[in-house]
Design a protein around this motif. Structure first.
Motif, short mmCIF file in Angstrom:
data_model
loop_
_atom_site.label_atom_id
_atom_site.label_comp_id
_atom_site.label_asym_id
_atom_site.label_seq_id
_atom_site.Cartn_x
_atom_site.Cartn_y
_atom_site.Cartn_z
N ALA A 109 25.43 -25.67 -23.10
CA ALA A 109 26.54 -25.51 -22.17
C ALA A 109 27.49 -26.70 -22.23
O ALA A 109 28.71 -26.53 -22.10
N ILE A 110 26.97 -27.89 -22.42
CA ILE A 110 27.82 -29.09 -22.43
C ILE A 110 28.89 -29.02 -23.52
O ILE A 110 30.08 -29.14 -23.22
N PRO A 111 28.54 -28.80 -24.79
CA PRO A 111 29.60 -28.72 -25.81
C PRO A 111 30.44 -27.46 -25.70
O PRO A 111 31.66 -27.50 -25.95
N LEU A 112 29.83 -26.34 -25.32
CA LEU A 112 30.57 -25.08 -25.26
C LEU A 112 31.66 -25.13 -24.19
O LEU A 112 32.81 -24.74 -24.43
N TYR A 113 31.31 -25.66 -23.01
CA TYR A 113 32.23 -25.62 -21.87
C TYR A 113 33.16 -26.82 -21.80
O TYR A 113 34.30 -26.71 -21.31
N TYR A 114 32.71 -28.00 -22.28
CA TYR A 114 33.48 -29.22 -22.08
C TYR A 114 34.08 -29.80 -23.36
O TYR A 114 35.13 -30.45 -23.30
N LYS A 115 33.46 -29.57 -24.49
CA LYS A 115 34.01 -30.06 -25.75
C LYS A 115 34.91 -29.02 -26.41
O LYS A 115 36.04 -29.32 -26.79
#
Length: 471
Positions: A192-198
């Motif tokens: 979720a971290i890279p998908l939503y924020y990166k």
């Protein structure tokens, strides 16, 4: 190309499947605390969970890959709409799964019915969509390094959780399910971290319904095709449950199929690496690229047959090494038949990837669903006569049907170059022949197995060198 194929295959093998694959390393520890009944309960729950699996993403994966390659400037916005739509659908789907599980959980597991339902449906409702979207992005972009990081971390955590829940707390089948659910949650956080924020691919819940419905016209025909995976891989345990096969025998079969699943996971990893390569070659649209694609498929087919043959040749010894339970060790013969069936994959990719690229998805069911239905019908016919062992042979036959029947359809032939031959009959006969040979040799003396292993490796290297893919 060959360097990218191998490096990406290894990384993808440690990707989303790692929580399951990691289990092989702790089998000597946990099998001492698991019974055939535990494996039977896991098998039944897995079978019925998979009954609706073809509906989980409504086939949206095909529009995703087509959008990524055909709309390089707009694909993120389109994916965000897909993500919103599937996120809403996942909640509905989870309730359907819960209702089904409530009705079919084995009597031996009634005391833990609610826990089993929650551990199986909550990850579907809340975590699976994010994991799938992020992993597909890294797959299509051919950037698998982050998958390597996630897989390594989740794999280690999963092994620890299995040891704690099964060995320390002695939770049996429930410990296995608890570890799987927790691992899925950890994967969700890390993806979720890279998908939503990166990459800023956040779900749009107010998606364009008209556009989504138009894409479903391409996606929905793949549902019967996706559903075939269940009919081929899990329905046999449902049939056994319906026919009243003893839970312990069902457990032996499920354990054997677990080793087949390990081989399938490896095949999935190779498939994730192969997908972008085959798509790029088809996109070139010339005879030279088509010849490279054919050689790639032949190279993979040689590798699959060689590796599966050697694994099956030493399957008895592998079971004795990894399974710390004399009763469960007897399942190695079933595992051999199932593992050899998964040799169908390279030839299957040659057909399926082409049909998906040219958006001929309405024809996929003719290949996959027919093979899945055949498996179910054969199971109902032969299991009552020959017992649970018959399911392994019916699965083997059905896997070969799904792997090779596509070459007979005009839809496939219309999208190929006439002078590029894939020789499906030759490879089909070769797989059957190697299966028969390894069944004869499975109990032979160790010294002979060593000699056969060396000869097989030499022959495979010579054959593979001819078709080794080049850039």
């Amino acid at each position: 190309m060959i360097k990218k194929l191998f490096s990406h295959s290894i990384i993808y093998a440690l990707g989303p499947q790692i929580p399951k694959v990691a289990g092989i390393f702790i089998l000597p520890l946990i099998t001492k605390y698991l019974t055939a009944a535990d494996y039977g309960i896991i098998g039944v729950v897995t079978a019925y969970t998979g009954l609706l699996s073809g509906l989980q993403d409504l086939g949206i994966a095909v529009p995703m890959v087509n959008t990524f390659y055909k709309h390089p400037k707009r694909w993120k916005f389109i994916w965000r709409q897909f993500h919103g739509f599937i996120s809403v659908w996942s909640v509905v789907f989870a309730f359907l799964q819960a209702a089904l599980l409530y009705a079919v959980i084995p009597e031996e597991a009634y005391d833990n019915r609610l826990a089993i339902i929650l551990l199986n449906v909550v990850p579907i409702a809340l975590f699976s969509t994010t994991i799938n979207f992020c992993s597909r992005y890294y797959q299509f972009a051919q950037k698998p390094l982050y998958i390597s990081f996630v897989s390594a971390l989740v794999g280690i955590i999963t092994m620890v959780l299995n040891i704690v829940t099964i060995v320390h707390f002695e939770l049996g089948y429930l410990g296995w399910m608890l570890s799987s659910a927790l691992s899925t949650f950890i994967s969700f956080v890390l993806y979720a971290i890279p998908l939503y924020y990166k990459h800023m691919i956040r779900p749009i819940l107010r998606f364009n319904r008209k556009y989504i419905y138009s894409q479903l016209k391409v996606a929905l025909p793949t549902i019967p095709h996706n559903y075939s995976a269940y009919l081929l891989n899990s329905s046999d345990r449902m049939v056994m449950d319906i026919l009243g096969i003893n839970i312990n025998k069902l457990g032996l079969y499920n354990l054997a199929y677990t080793f087949g699943n390990y081989f399938e996971f490896g095949g999935n990893a190779v498939g994730m690496a192969v997908g972008p390569l085959t798509t790029n070659l088809m996109a070139e649209g010339n005879s030279n690229a088509e010849e490279k694609l054919r050689n790639l498929i032949f190279f993979l087919q040689i590798g699959f047959i060689s590796v599966s043959f050697l694994v099956c040749l030493w399957c008895k010894e592998l079971f004795q090494l990894l399974i710390n339970n004399v009763e469960l060790q007897q399942a190695y013969g079933i595992a051999i038949i199932i593992i050899m069936g998964y040799n169908y994959r390279p030839m299957y990719w040659a057909v399926i990837n082409r049909l998906c690229y040219f958006e001929k998805t309405q024809h996929l069911w003719k290949i996959s669903l027919v093979a899945g239905i055949l498996n179910v019908v054969l199971n109902f016919i032969f299991i009552p006569i020959y017992g649970y062992m018959a399911a392994a042979y019916t699965t083997f036959v059905s896997l070969l049907v799904i792997g090779f029947s596509g070459f007979l359809f005009n839809t496939y032939k219309e999208t190929t170059v006439a002078d590029i031959k894939y020789q499906p009959l030759f490879w089909l006969v070769l797989i059957i022949a190697f299966t028969g040979i390894v069944l004869v040799l499975k109990d032979t003396a160790t010294v002979y197995k060593i000699a056969i292993t060396v000869l097989t490796l030499v022959a495979a290297l010579i054959a593979a060198r001819k078709y080794a893919p080049v850039d």
